[in-house]
Design an enzyme around this catalytic site. Structure first.
Site, mmCIF file in Angstrom:
data_model
loop_
_atom_site.group_PDB
_atom_site.id
_atom_site.type_symbol
_atom_site.label_atom_id
_atom_site.label_comp_id
_atom_site.label_asym_id
_atom_site.label_seq_id
_atom_site.Cartn_x
_atom_site.Cartn_y
_atom_site.Cartn_z
ATOM 1 N N GLU A 146 0.866 -1.176 0.000
ATOM 2 C CA GLU A 146 0.000 0.000 0.000
ATOM 3 C C GLU A 146 0.904 1.229 0.000
ATOM 4 O O GLU A 146 1.446 1.621 1.041
ATOM 5 C CB GLU A 146 -0.919 -0.025 1.221
ATOM 6 C CG GLU A 146 -1.923 -1.168 1.229
ATOM 7 C CD GLU A 146 -2.892 -1.126 0.065
ATOM 8 O OE1 GLU A 146 -3.019 -0.054 -0.565
ATOM 9 O OE2 GLU A 146 -3.520 -2.156 -0.226
ATOM 10 N N CYS B 277 -2.161 9.379 2.649
ATOM 11 C CA CYS B 277 -1.710 8.856 1.352
ATOM 12 C C CYS B 277 -2.723 9.075 0.243
ATOM 13 O O CYS B 277 -2.362 9.041 -0.936
ATOM 14 C CB CYS B 277 -1.365 7.374 1.476
ATOM 15 S SG CYS B 277 -2.744 6.346 2.026
#
Length: 466
Positions: free
Chosen positions: A210, A244
């Protein structure tokens, strides 16, 4: 104190014993996770406030409540998720049992970042536990307050023979990566993601990565600028931009930029007051290292809003940059802070071309009153996730997978997707030891008639799969 090798051996022995496989054990550990969240909520909020100056609101919304919701969802659905999935059969296997069994991989490593140190620990951990794995957790040494709780308090709630927390920095993470795991789940930067993937390749260990990236946000001329500004400002400056999936830049026409700037100023003032540094709703940069990196980015383009900073307080004001060049550092690296560049384009087509010339982002956003414009952006680009006319609200749905594509990562999780990520899908066919006569057509000596029968059976298989 156990060495990493001792810890690995203890967990492997526990997994080999079959201890984590029964649904009752998995459910008990999940309930314990829920108790950990409830029993220690004030301490968790305090740790997040110390590490990132997070408000109680942001801590609850983005860390504690999301983690609890994942626990509750897994507990409600565990039996259904674990159930064998029957599949369609062909002519040759009509009398047999064919199904997919979801099995745990074994010993899993979860490497956690510092920006959402509770959420990004517990959400993948829920999936790993639900799937029946043993787990080594490596929390970030950067978020020291949360690291301490995860190391000292969380283990009291989990079976110590099946779960472990390993502390340390890059050296200890490197030592962990030298070990053979059955699955590695990493959240962090693309640079470190490449290191993790290279280490995993030595043991042919599957990975979920990720990662981050530069998430575009397209704003069409057919928009209410204040509505867009409210939504963009909230999800750009949430957690002080250290997210993010936050938008890394806005693409809009010069005309929309002129309308958007006063609207963004209005939204920032409404959210954080005339002096955002005194606002209880705006956090801080995690440490001096990241502060200095972000301070360097303030020299790109021209500051239109904000731009103030205070090194002693790790404070950077909510900032908007204009006149930014594509070649400047702020457009070359993930920002991960409260800085928003505006880049002008002449049309939707130019915006799409701008996005497609770059690496595929973790998230992509498009604002327009025209559903056709939003759907064009969706159809002609690629990203890990997409949201039209809002920010990262797609992440609040456990029915949607979360994950990147290309340079923004691989694999996905959240809800049942977490369970599937940490499960090996084992193809199973159980046949009868009797009725051997029906197998004669597949044995030598081969004949044209036997070939026709076999092809008929295979054709049946293709038809049933359609």
């Amino acid at each position: 104190m156990d060495t990493i090798e001792d810890t690995m051996q203890r967990l492997r022995e526990a997994f080999s014993s079959g201890k984590t496989r029964p649904a009752e054990f998995r459910a008990a550990q999940l309930r314990s996770l829920g108790r950990f969240l409830r029993d220690n909520k004030p301490q968790l909020q305090d740790a997040l406030a110390r590490d990132l100056r997070k408000s109680a609101f942001e801590s609850e919304v983005s860390e504690i409540a999301i983690s609890q919701a994942e626990v509750d969802l897994a507990l409600r659905n565990l039996q259904a998720w674990m159930k064998d999935k029957s599949v369609r059969k062909n002519l040759a296997t009509q009398l047999d049992s064919a199904f997919i069994r979801r099995e745990p991989f074994g010993l899993v490593l979860i490497i956690v970042p510092w920006n959402y140190p509770l959420n990004l620990t517990l959400v993948p951990l829920v999936g790993a536990i639900a799937a029946g794995n043993c787990v080594v957790l490596k929390p970030s040494e950067t978020s020291k307050g949360m690291e301490k709780i995860l190391a000292e308090v969380l283990p009291r709630y989990l079976d110590p023979s099946c779960f472990a927390v390993v502390l340390g920095g890059p050296q200890e993470t490197g030592q962990l990566l030298e070990c053979r795991f059955d699955y590695i789940f990493f959240t962090g930067s693309p640079r470190v993601g490449k290191i993790v993937m290279a280490a995993a390749a030595k043991h042919l260990t599957p990975v979920t990565l990720e990662l981050g990236g530069k998430n575009p946000c397209y704003v069409d001329d057919d928009c209410d600028p204040q509505t867009v500004a409210n939504r963009v400002a909230w999800f750009r400056y949430f957690n002080t931009g250290q997210t993010c999936v936050a938008p890394d830049y806005v693409l809009c026409s010069p005309e929309m930029q002129e309308r958007l700037l006063p609207a963004l100023q209005s939204a920032i003032t409404r959210f954080y007051g005339d002096d955002p540094q005194t606002s209880p709703n705006l956090g801080r940069i995690i440490n001096q290292k990241h502060f200095k990196r972000l301070q360097g980015l303030l020299g790109c383009g021209r500051v239109a809003i904000g731009g103030q900073s205070d090194e002693r307080d790790c404070y950077i004001a909510p900032t908007v940059l204009v006149d930014v060049q594509e070649t400047e550092p702020v457009m070359q690296e993930e920002i991960f802070g409260p800085i928003l560049p505006l880049v002008t384009v002449r049309s939707l087509d130019e915006a799409i071309d701008f996005i497609n010339r770059r690496e595929k982002p973790l998230a992509l956003y498009a604002f327009s009153n025209s559903s056709q414009v939003v759907r064009q952006m969706l159809a002609r680009t690629s990203s890990g996730g997409f949201c039209g006319n809002d920010g990262f609200m797609h992440m609040t749905l456990p029915s949607l997978p979360f994950g990147g594509v290309g340079a923004s990562g691989m694999g996905q999780y959240h809800g049942k997707f977490s369970f599937d990520t940490f499960s090996h899908q084992r193809a199973c066919l159980l046949r009868s030891p009797r009725m051997e006569k029906i197998n004669d057509f597949r044995y030598p000596p081969y004949t044209p008639r036997n070939l026709r029968v076999l092809l008929m059976a295979m054709e049946e298989c293709r038809c049933t799969l359609l």
